[in-house]
Write an enzyme that holds these catalytic residues in place. Structure first.
Site, short mmCIF file in Angstrom:
data_model
loop_
_atom_site.label_atom_id
_atom_site.label_comp_id
_atom_site.label_asym_id
_atom_site.label_seq_id
_atom_site.Cartn_x
_atom_site.Cartn_y
_atom_site.Cartn_z
N TYR A 143 0.78 -1.15 -0.06
CA TYR A 143 0.09 0.09 -0.14
C TYR A 143 0.88 1.36 -0.15
CZ TYR A 143 -4.16 -2.79 1.03
OH TYR A 143 -5.08 -3.93 1.03
N LYS A 194 3.50 -15.00 2.03
CA LYS A 194 3.46 -15.92 0.68
C LYS A 194 4.92 -16.00 0.39
CE LYS A 194 0.85 -17.00 -1.97
NZ LYS A 194 0.02 -18.46 -2.17
N ASP A 227 -3.16 -17.91 1.71
CA ASP A 227 -4.26 -18.48 0.96
C ASP A 227 -4.75 -19.47 1.82
OD1 ASP A 227 -1.92 -19.79 0.46
OD2 ASP A 227 -2.61 -20.26 -1.70
N ASP A 251 -5.14 -6.74 5.63
CA ASP A 251 -6.54 -6.12 5.38
C ASP A 251 -7.73 -7.33 4.91
OD1 ASP A 251 -8.37 -4.48 4.25
OD2 ASP A 251 -7.18 -3.55 2.86
N ASP A 255 -10.79 -8.82 7.54
CA ASP A 255 -12.34 -8.69 7.09
C ASP A 255 -12.81 -10.10 7.31
OD1 ASP A 255 -12.12 -6.04 6.88
OD2 ASP A 255 -12.56 -5.90 4.99
#
Length: 370
Positions: A143, A194, A227, A251, A255
Site C-alpha cells: 500500500y 506468501k 491463501d 486487510d 475482514d
C-alpha cells in the site's frame, strides 16, 4: 482520582457521531464511579472536514493527535464524496494519522460472544468460543511501497504498478507486538505470508523465525501461507490464537475473520505505534465498521463496537485493565438479556435503537456487584 488523560475524539461521518455519543456516556460513568477524568478534545475528520475546511484532515488535528494519550476514531466516508480527487477522499484522514503517528500495528480481535453464537453464518460448533487476535502491519507493504502509479505504454495501453516492500526493522517491530500479545493470551502465534512466491514473504518468515528463537522461546510459533490461512479461518478458526501478517494480507484476513462473528457492528480495533521517550505510545482506536451512510440518522446503528474500542483504549493505552474488563462484561450482559440492534437482530430478541443499547450498557455498569 486518577490524573487526567488527554483524548482526542474524532467522530467522523455517517453513524460515527451517533455511536461516539454512547461512548461519552461511558466516559461519564468512569468519572462518577471510578474517579477517572479525561481531558477530551473533539474535531472534524473525513468528509465532515472536507465540507468544513476543504481537506480530510487538518495539520492542527494531526498535531493534536500527536499530543494526545490516545485517539478515539469513529468512521469516515460516504457516497457524497465518492467523486472527489484521491487526496480529498475522507479515508485519507485515517491513512495520514497512521503515517504521521507511525501507527504500525493494527490489532483486530475476532471474538464470538456466547449470546451471538448463532449470528455467524458458520455452524455454532465451529465458532463457539472463538477468540482470535489478528495483528496487521499498517504503514508498509504494497500500500505504501514505491514505485507505484499508472503509466502509459508505447503503442497504447497502460500499466499499473504497486511495489511490496518490507525491511527487517518493519517486520520485527510488528512481530514483537504479536509475540507480546501471544505471551499473555494462549501462547501461540501464527505468522502469515506468501514465502513460496514472494521474496518479501520469505524475508518476513526468516525475520519472524529468528525473533521468536531469540526473544520468545516460550511462544509456540507456526507459519502459514496466506491463501491457506484464509481457508483455515473458515474450516477451523479456533486453531488460531494470534495471527501476525503484512498490510495486504492483514486487510483481507481480518475482514474475513470479522465475518466469522456475524456482524461488523460488534468488532473494535486498535492501531499502535512505538513507545516514545516520554513513555507514551501513540495509538488510535476505532470500530471496524464503516460510516454506514444508509442508516445514519435512523437510530439503527450498533454502538457496541465503538464502546468496545474505548475499552481497548483503556487496556492498551491507559493500562486500566479492570475498567476495560467491566465495559466488556457489561456489553456481554446486555446481549445476554436479549437486546439487539438491527445488524444483530435474531428471532425472539428485542430490537432496540442506538441510544437504548448505549443506555443498557450504562445500566449494567451501574449495577453494584452482589
Amino acid at each position: 482520582m486518577t490524573a487526567n488523560k488527554k483524548l482526542l475524539v474524532l467522530p467522523g461521518d455517517g453513524i460515527g457521531p451517533e455511536v461516539m455519543r454512547e461512548v461519552g456516556r461511558v466516559v461519564g460513568w468512569l468519572g462518577r464511579e471510578r474517579g477517572v477524568r479525561f481531558d477530551i478534545s473533539e474535531d472534524l475528520v473525513g468528509g465532515a472536514s472536507v465540507d468544513a475546511y476543504g481537506v480530510p484532515i487538518r495539520d492542527e488535528v494531526v498535531a493534536a493527535a500527536k499530543a494526545a494519550d490516545a485517539v478515539l476514531f469513529g468512521a469516515v466516508g460516504g457516497p457524497k464524496w465518492k467523486d472527489v480527487p484521491f487526496e480529498l477522499r475522507p479515508e485519507v484522514a485515517i491513512l495520514r494519522l497512521r503515517q504521521e503517528l507511525e501507527l504500525f500495528a493494527n490489532l483486530r480481535p475476532a471474538t464470538v460472544l456466547d449470546p451471538l453464537v448463532d449470528a455467524s453464518t458458520l455452524k455454532p460448533d465451529v465458532v463457539r468460543g472463538l477468540d482470535i487476535m489478528i495483528v496487521r502491519e499498517t504503514v508498509g507493504g504494497i500500500y505504501f511501497g514505491e514505485p507505484r502509479g499508472i503509466e502509459d505504454l508505447p503503442g497504447g495501453g497502460q500499466r499499473g504498478i504497486n511495489t511490496e516492500i518490507y525491511t527487517t526493522s518493519e517486520i520485527e517491530r510488528v512481530a514483537r507486538v504479536a509475540f507480546d500479545l501471544a505471551r499473555v493470551r494462549g501462547g501461540k502465534l501464527c505468522s502469515v505470508e506468501k514465502s513460496n512466491v514472494m521474496e518479501s514473504g520469505l524475508l518476513w518468515k526468516q525475520v519472524v523465525t529468528a525473533l521468536g528463537e531469540r526473544d520468545y522461546p516460550d511462544v509456540e510459533l507456526s507459519h502459514m501461507l496466506a491463501d491457506n490461512c484464509a481457508m483455515q479461518l473458515v474450516r477451523n478458526p479456533r486453531q488460531f490464537d494470534v495471527i501476525v501478517t503484512g498490510n495486504l494480507f492483514g486487510d483481507l484476513l481480518s475482514d474475513l475473520a470479522s465475518m466469522l462473528t456475524g456482524s461488523l457492528g460488534m468488532l473494535p480495533s486498535a492501531t499502535l505505534g512505538g513507545v516514545l521517550p516520554d513513555g507514551r505510545r501513540p495509538a488510535l482506536y476505532e470500530p471496524i465498521h464503516g460510516s454506514a451512510p444508509d442508516i445514519a440518522g435512523t437510530r439503527q446503528a450498533n454502538p457496541l463496537a465503538q464502546i468496545l474500542s474505548f475499552a481497548m483504549l483503556l487496556r492498551y493505552s491507559l493500562k486500566m485493565e479492570a475498567e476495560a474488563a467491566m465495559i466488556e462484561a457489561a456489553c456481554t450482559r446486555v446481549l445476554s438479556s436479549g437486546l439487539r440492534t438491527a445488524d444483530i437482530m435474531s428471532p425472539g430478541m428485542a430490537r432496540v435503537s442506538t441510544s437504548v443499547m448505549g443506555e443498557a450498557v450504562l445500566r449494567e455498569l451501574e449495577k453494584k456487584p452482589t
